[in-house]
Design a protein around this motif. Structure first.
Motif, mmCIF file in Angstrom:
data_model
loop_
_atom_site.group_PDB
_atom_site.id
_atom_site.type_symbol
_atom_site.label_atom_id
_atom_site.label_comp_id
_atom_site.label_asym_id
_atom_site.label_seq_id
_atom_site.Cartn_x
_atom_site.Cartn_y
_atom_site.Cartn_z
ATOM 1 N N TYR A 99 -18.214 7.213 7.585
ATOM 2 C CA TYR A 99 -18.530 6.345 6.452
ATOM 3 C C TYR A 99 -17.462 5.271 6.328
ATOM 4 C CZ TYR A 99 -21.355 10.392 5.194
ATOM 5 O OH TYR A 99 -22.253 11.413 5.219
ATOM 6 N N GLN A 111 -7.009 3.740 7.946
ATOM 7 C CA GLN A 111 -6.609 3.111 6.690
ATOM 8 C C GLN A 111 -6.514 1.597 6.856
ATOM 9 O OE1 GLN A 111 -5.804 5.309 3.896
ATOM 10 N NE2 GLN A 111 -6.825 6.665 5.335
ATOM 11 N N THR A 153 -10.068 0.086 -1.842
ATOM 12 C CA THR A 153 -9.793 1.406 -1.284
ATOM 13 C C THR A 153 -8.898 1.269 -0.062
ATOM 14 O OG1 THR A 153 -10.754 3.426 -0.320
ATOM 15 C CG2 THR A 153 -11.936 1.368 0.102
ATOM 16 N N SER A 169 -13.963 7.113 6.740
ATOM 17 C CA SER A 169 -13.904 8.515 6.336
ATOM 18 C C SER A 169 -14.964 9.271 7.112
ATOM 19 C CB SER A 169 -14.159 8.662 4.834
ATOM 20 O OG SER A 169 -13.128 8.056 4.103
ATOM 21 N N SER A 216 -9.974 11.299 6.385
ATOM 22 C CA SER A 216 -9.858 9.866 6.102
ATOM 23 C C SER A 216 -8.748 9.343 6.990
ATOM 24 C CB SER A 216 -9.529 9.618 4.631
ATOM 25 O OG SER A 216 -10.611 9.915 3.816
ATOM 26 N N ASP A 276 -9.013 3.611 2.274
ATOM 27 C CA ASP A 276 -9.753 4.287 3.341
ATOM 28 C C ASP A 276 -10.682 3.321 4.068
ATOM 29 O OD1 ASP A 276 -8.527 6.634 2.586
ATOM 30 O OD2 ASP A 276 -10.219 7.330 1.374
ATOM 31 N N SER A 333 -17.313 13.141 7.350
ATOM 32 C CA SER A 333 -17.731 14.405 6.740
ATOM 33 C C SER A 333 -18.235 15.307 7.855
ATOM 34 C CB SER A 333 -18.821 14.179 5.691
ATOM 35 O OG SER A 333 -19.986 13.651 6.290
ATOM 36 N N HIS A 370 -19.743 1.285 0.369
ATOM 37 C CA HIS A 370 -20.499 2.158 -0.551
ATOM 38 C C HIS A 370 -21.769 2.678 0.109
ATOM 39 C CE1 HIS A 370 -17.739 0.777 -3.616
ATOM 40 N NE2 HIS A 370 -18.012 -0.471 -3.276
ATOM 41 N N GLU A 371 -21.598 3.244 1.288
ATOM 42 C CA GLU A 371 -22.740 3.716 2.072
ATOM 43 C C GLU A 371 -23.310 5.015 1.527
ATOM 44 O OE1 GLU A 371 -21.797 2.103 6.477
ATOM 45 O OE2 GLU A 371 -20.533 3.751 5.793
ATOM 46 N N PRO A 414 -16.022 3.573 3.312
ATOM 47 C CA PRO A 414 -16.062 3.642 1.843
ATOM 48 C C PRO A 414 -16.206 2.285 1.154
ATOM 49 C CG PRO A 414 -14.396 5.131 2.668
ATOM 50 C CD PRO A 414 -14.877 4.318 3.848
#
Length: 198
Positions: free
Chosen positions: A147, A115, A126, A131, A112, A128, A133, A152-153, A149
């Motif tokens: 992503y 910011q 949030t 982010s 993450s 973040d 993966s 809300h993907e 955040p």
């Protein structure tokens, strides 16, 4: 028990990862020029993930000494973000948002890295902004999906550039909404003052 990496050793690993990325991407360009089918470019993080053993060996470091606590992956992702912002014309708005402090790089949190400022984080719910993966493709290549955040993907964005563009668009929308809210509040304040005087 092996000791943590010294600053110059960590810098050597970062430099080897950057050089590996530059070499790999140049080789892919040459394959394309020769009429072959090249692989996609790989950033600093991806090169480290895909060629970790060779990069550590080239830096002259004992692999057992490279620990998660060294935060190397986060540093490399942060470097990838800086490189994208400085080199991609499509991210010029995000560069301005960085300069104004609406977004910042924070390598203390694993995956993450980007910011929001406090004001936008409060709006978004949030801190973040972006982010990531880890993903491994069917050909064995490792990389990241990105992503946002606050959106809300459900699915990740396959490239850093797409992820950063989405962050920039979100910041624009958030700032616009916050400005409208501030304007409404300031319009209501004089009315309240005049009632108090009556």
């Amino acid at each position: 028990m092996s000791s943590r990496l010294k600053k110059d050793e960590l810098n050597d690993l970062i430099n080897e990862s950057i050089k590996s990325s530059i070499r790999f991407n140049a080789e892919q360009d040459c394959i394309t020029v020769d009429g072959g089918s090249a692989q996609a470019d790989q950033g600093y993080y991806a090169r480290y993930a895909n060629d970790k053993d060779k990069i550590i060996k080239a830096a002259g470091i004992d692999p057992a000494r490279v620990k998660v606590e060294d935060n190397l992956e986060s540093i490399l992702i942060g470097r990838d973000i800086v490189k994208a912002i400085l080199s991609e014309a499509s991210l010029s708005e995000l560069k301005r948002q960085f300069q104004k402090g609406h977004v910042k790089i924070d390598i203390s949190k694993s995956l993450s890295i980007l910011q929001f400022s406090d004001e936008i984080a409060s709006y978004a719910g949030t801190t973040d902004a972006l982010s990531a993966s880890k993903v491994q493709f069917s050909n064995g290549t490792k990389d990241l999906f990105f992503y946002v955040p606050a959106l809300h993907e459900n699915g990740g964005r396959p490239t850093l550039e797409y992820g950063l563009k989405a962050v920039s668009e979100y910041v624009i929308d958030a700032l616009s909404s916050l400005k409208v809210k501030d304007n409404l509040l300031s319009e209501n304040k004089p009315a309240l003052k005049s009632r108090l005087k009556i």
